[in-house]
Design a protein around this motif. Sequence first.
Motif, short mmCIF file in Angstrom:
data_model
loop_
_atom_site.label_atom_id
_atom_site.label_comp_id
_atom_site.label_asym_id
_atom_site.label_seq_id
_atom_site.Cartn_x
_atom_site.Cartn_y
_atom_site.Cartn_z
N LYS A 136 2.19 106.56 73.77
CA LYS A 136 1.94 107.26 72.52
C LYS A 136 2.71 108.15 72.15
O LYS A 136 3.09 108.47 71.08
CB LYS A 136 0.32 107.71 72.76
CG LYS A 136 -0.92 106.81 72.47
CD LYS A 136 -2.29 107.29 72.47
CE LYS A 136 -2.73 107.87 73.84
NZ LYS A 136 -4.10 108.23 73.80
N GLU A 137 3.21 108.97 73.44
CA GLU A 137 4.00 110.13 73.21
C GLU A 137 5.50 109.85 72.49
O GLU A 137 6.19 110.58 72.37
CB GLU A 137 4.09 111.02 74.36
CG GLU A 137 5.02 110.26 75.51
CD GLU A 137 4.33 109.47 76.37
OE1 GLU A 137 3.16 109.06 76.13
OE2 GLU A 137 4.96 108.95 77.53
N LYS A 138 5.73 108.40 72.67
CA LYS A 138 6.97 107.77 72.49
C LYS A 138 7.20 107.53 70.68
O LYS A 138 8.32 107.32 70.23
CB LYS A 138 7.40 106.84 73.12
CG LYS A 138 7.88 107.21 74.50
CD LYS A 138 9.09 107.80 74.69
CE LYS A 138 9.71 108.01 76.23
NZ LYS A 138 9.90 109.53 76.54
N VAL A 141 6.72 108.22 66.87
CA VAL A 141 6.51 109.33 65.76
C VAL A 141 6.34 108.44 64.47
O VAL A 141 6.98 107.50 64.18
CB VAL A 141 7.66 110.04 65.53
CG1 VAL A 141 7.60 110.87 64.32
CG2 VAL A 141 7.88 110.88 66.74
N MET A 194 -3.69 107.97 63.73
CA MET A 194 -2.98 107.52 64.82
C MET A 194 -2.94 108.65 65.66
O MET A 194 -2.65 109.69 65.52
CB MET A 194 -1.59 107.04 64.37
CG MET A 194 -1.44 105.71 63.48
SD MET A 194 -2.00 104.10 64.32
CE MET A 194 -1.02 103.81 65.50
N ALA A 195 -3.22 108.20 67.22
CA ALA A 195 -3.11 109.07 68.30
C ALA A 195 -1.61 109.40 68.73
O ALA A 195 -1.78 109.78 69.73
CB ALA A 195 -3.85 108.60 69.25
N THR A 196 -0.74 109.06 67.78
CA THR A 196 0.68 109.19 68.44
C THR A 196 1.09 110.50 67.71
O THR A 196 0.22 111.42 67.29
CB THR A 196 1.71 108.24 67.61
OG1 THR A 196 1.42 108.20 66.33
CG2 THR A 196 0.99 106.95 68.11
N TYR A 197 2.55 110.90 67.89
CA TYR A 197 2.94 112.13 67.18
C TYR A 197 3.06 111.63 65.61
O TYR A 197 3.42 110.33 65.28
CB TYR A 197 4.56 112.59 67.40
CG TYR A 197 4.46 113.21 68.95
CD1 TYR A 197 4.08 114.86 68.72
CD2 TYR A 197 4.31 112.69 69.90
CE1 TYR A 197 4.30 115.18 69.77
CE2 TYR A 197 4.40 113.53 71.19
CZ TYR A 197 4.03 114.80 71.05
OH TYR A 197 4.07 115.54 71.99
N LEU A 243 13.06 108.03 70.94
CA LEU A 243 11.57 107.83 70.02
C LEU A 243 11.42 106.77 69.11
O LEU A 243 12.40 106.20 68.62
CB LEU A 243 11.30 108.93 68.97
CG LEU A 243 11.21 110.24 69.48
CD1 LEU A 243 11.10 111.52 68.76
CD2 LEU A 243 10.12 110.51 70.76
#
Lengths: 341, 612
Positions: free
Chosen positions: A43-45, A47, A62-65, A88
Amino acid sequence: MKSAQVKWKEYASDQEVRWCPGCGDYAILKAVQQAFADLGLSKEKVVIVSGIGCSSRFPYYMATYGFHTIHGRAPAIATGVKLANPELSVWVITGDGDGLSIGGNHLLHACRRNVDLKVILFNNRIYGLTKGQYSPTSVVGTKSKSSPFGSIDSPINPILFALSAGASFVARSVDIFQKHLKSMLVEAGRHKGLAFIEVYQNCIIFNDGTFSDVTSKEGKRKRVLWLEDDYPLTFDEDDSKALTFDSDLMDLKVTDDKDKALVWNSDGRYDIFAYKLAQIDNPTAFGIFRKICRPTYEELVREQIFALQKRKGGKPTLSELFNSGERWRVLGDGVIKKLVR
Amino acid sequence: MKEAKREVVIRFAGDSGDGIQLAGTKFTEASAFAGNDFSTFPDYPAEIRAPAGTIAGVSAFQIRIADHDIHTPGDQPEVLVVMNPAALKKNLLDLAKGGIIIANTYEFTPRNLKKAGFDSNPLEDGSLEGYRVIAVDITSMTREALKDLPLDTRSKDRCKNFFALGICYWMFTRPLEPTINWIRKKFANRPEIAEANVKALKSGYNFADISEIFDARYEIRGATDLEPGEYRVVNGNHSLAMGLIAACEKAGVSLCYCSYPITPASDILHFLASMKNYGVITFQAEDEIAAVCAAIGASYAGSMGVCGTSGPGLALKMEAIGLAVMAELPLIVIDVQRAGPSTGMPTKMEQSDLLQALFGRNGEAPVVVIAPSSPSNAFDIAYKAVEIALRYMVPVIILSDGYLANNAEPWLIPREDTLPDIKVETFEGNGKFYPYIRDEKTLARPRVIPGTPGLEHRIGGLEKEDITGNISYDPLNHEKMVRLRAEKVERVQDIIPPIEVDGEDEGDLLVLGWGSSEGAIIGGVNMVRREGYTVSRAHLNYLNPFPPNLKELLSRFKRVLIPENNRGQLSLLIKGNFNANVVTYSKVQGKPFFRMEIYRKLKELLNEECAG
Ligand code: SF4
C-alpha cells in the motif's frame, strides 16, 4: 514477498464511497483493488493521483497514498511524483473531460515522454460532476443540458489519441467486463512505461446505456472483438466473422472467411492495424492495442545525472559550485587583490 | 598623466556579432583584479537575428567601476564605445553631457549610416558637439596588427572587440594579464586564434598609449571598503539558482526544477540544467501549468519542487499554487518580473506582480512572498525560501525581475560550513496518524513522504477537516482552516530577520523600497546625505509576512517615500496595513530607478519640509 499478502479488500480506505448507486465507477474501483492484490503492491508504494470529475474521487476510497488534484493536471503532477521518486507505483485516474478536454495537453506529453504512469481513463462520454453536459467523447448529436439540440462537436477517440501520442501501452476495457478489466489493469501494472487504459464506464444518471451496443447481451456476443496476442481477430457468434487486411483498400475488412483472419500481436509489429482497430466500432476491439518496450522518462533523467557524475568524478561539493568561474581575493585593507587559482 | 577618478560608467555597444558581451565580461574581470567594486548590466537585442547594422541588432554592456562600495551599474554612461552607427544612434541619448564617444569609423559608411537612420555622418557633421569624440578605424587597425598571422580577414575582424578593449584598458588603467590568460586558456586548442586576440588586445593598448588623440587617462583605485574574502561575479538569476542548490543540499532534499521557457527566467533553467552532476533534476514542461504541477508532485514525493517563470506564467500557475496552499505542500515559484500586462515588454523589468503574487488566486490563499534586493542577496533569499517552504509546508513566491536577473556584481563567496543548517525532518511516526495534525510552533502539518509504511493518507484540493484531513463542508471548520492557513504564513515571521534602518531610527522621512530598487535607493540617499540632509532608509525583502518590527518602524517617521516600478502596489499594502503617511514614487518605463531620480525626489520632499 510480504506485500503479496495484501487482500484486495484491504486496499479500500475507511471512507464511504459516494458515487451514484449503479455507477460504473464501483466496478472499476473493485477491479483496481483486485488487480493491486494480484500485482502484490504494498500500500505504501502506491500513489493514486486524480484530477477533477466523478471518477477523480477515486483516491479517497483507496488505502494507499492519494492526491486528488485539480482539473486536468493529474498527469503533470504524477510526472513530478515519478521524477522525485521513481520507486513509487503511480496511477492516474482521469475521465474523458479531465483527461481529454482540460487536461489533453498534459496527457499527450506524459504519453510521448513515456513516464512510468498507469493512466486509467474513465470514459462515460459525459460530464457527470457538473450535472450533465456533453464531453469531448460524446457522440455527435448527444442531447445534454448544454446541447439541447444535440452536440455538434466531432468526438475525440481516446485510443487513437494515446497511440498517436506515443503511449507504450494502450488498452481498452469496460466497467462491467470485470475479469477482462482486472487483467488489463494487471498487464498495465506490470508494464514499464506509460500505460493508458480506456475504460468504458456507464454513467447511469446522465448517459445511461451509451455503450449498450457492446455491453448489452447481444452486443457483447456479436460486436466485441477480443484482442489477444497470437489469436486470430475473430468475433460474432462462434467466431463466425473475422478481420482481414484488404490490400486494395489498404484497410481492415470484415470477412466470413475465418482462414483469412489476421493473427493479432500487440508488440508493435502490427501497430498500423492498432490505429485501424481503434477507429472501427463494429466490431469494437477490447484488449491491448500496443505494448512496446522503450526507456522511461525518469530512467533517462537519472541516466543523465549519473553519467555526468561519473564523467566528472562524482557529485561535487558546494564549494566547487561556488568556486566555479574566475575568482579573486580581497585582502585586508582591500587595495591588494590577487587572482585565485 | 593619469587623472584619478572615483568611479566611471562605460557602455560598450555594437552589432550582436561584434562580441560586445564578451568584451564587457573581460573588462569586468580586469576591473575585479584591479580591485574595484563594480556592477554590470547587459542589454541584449530583443530580436534573435536582427539584420546586421540595424538598431534592432544592437547589443550593449554597461559597467560601472568604483574605488568604493557601489550598488548599481550607473544611471548614465560617461564613456560610450560604439562599433557601428546603429550602436551610436541607439545609445547616444543615454550618454552623459560631455561624455566620451569612441567610435569605430570603419563602419560609418553611407550604407550603414542609412541603416541606422542617420542622414549624414555624425562623426563629421558637428552634431556630436558637446561630446568628446575619439574616432578610430578599429577594423583596419586590427587587420593591420594581425597582417602577419595566417588567418582570413573574417577571422581577423572577429578580433576587433579585443582591439577596442585594449584601448579601454589603457584609458582606464586595467591590467592585461587576466584577459590574456583567459584567451590562452579559452583557445588552447586553437593557438592561432589565441595569438590573434592577444595581439589585437595589446595593439589596441599600445595604439592608445602612443597616439595623441587620447589625451586623458584615468585611474580608478581599488575599493578599500570591501569585506576581505574571496569573490566572484554573479548575476541575479545565477545567484538564485546557486541558492537553491545550496539550500537543498543543506536541507537534505533533492532539487527538482520544473519550468517552461520564458524571458527573462529561462536562464535559471539553463543554469540548473547544466548542474545535473549536483543531482539537480530539471524538467522542461509542456506549459506553465504543467511546470508548477510537476513541481507540486515532486514536493509531494519528497523533493523540493521549484519552478521559475515570469508574470504571464505566474498568472497561469495560480490555480495550482492554490492547490499547494490547500494541500499544504512546500513549493517555490520564482517570478522574474517583466513589464506587463499580457506579453508586455518581455526583456524589460517591472515590479508589477506584487499584488498578483499576494492575491492572484481564488479564495483565501495566502503564500509567502519574498524578494531579493541585489544579485548577491538573491542567493540568501533562495536559501531562505527553501527553509520556509519545507519548515512551514507552504508555497513561497520569490519576486525577482528582469533587471536583477541580469545585473551582475562581485559576490563574497560563502563558505560551505557556515551556511545555516536547515534540515527539516520528515515525519515517520507510529500509532494513529493524522495528515493535518499541526506542529505547535509553525502550524505545519507533518511532511510525510509517500513510500513510508503505515502513513498512507489522501490529500487534495477539497476543504479538509482539521487534523483528520477528511473532506469537510462544515462551515465552521472551513473558517477555522482559512484562518489556520493564514496564521501559518504569519508565523513565518518567527524565522525572518527584522527590517533594519539605515540612518536615524526616527525622523521626518523614511525611504522604503522593496526588491531590486535597493541599489538605486542607496545611491540616491547617499547623494542627499552628502549635501547635509537627514533621511533614513529601509528595504523590504519579506513582503508576506512583513518583518515583525515593520509597524513599529513606520510609526517613528512622519512620512514614508515608497519608490516602486509599478503604480504603487507596496504603497497600497502599507497604507492598508499600517497607519503611515505614504508618498508613492512610481516609475513604470521598463527600466529600474536611477540614483539621480531618487536623489531628485528626495530633494523635492526634503525641501518641501523645510519650506513647510
Ligand atoms: S453522475 Fe454518473 S458518473 Fe457521476 S457518480 Fe453519478 S453515475 Fe457515476
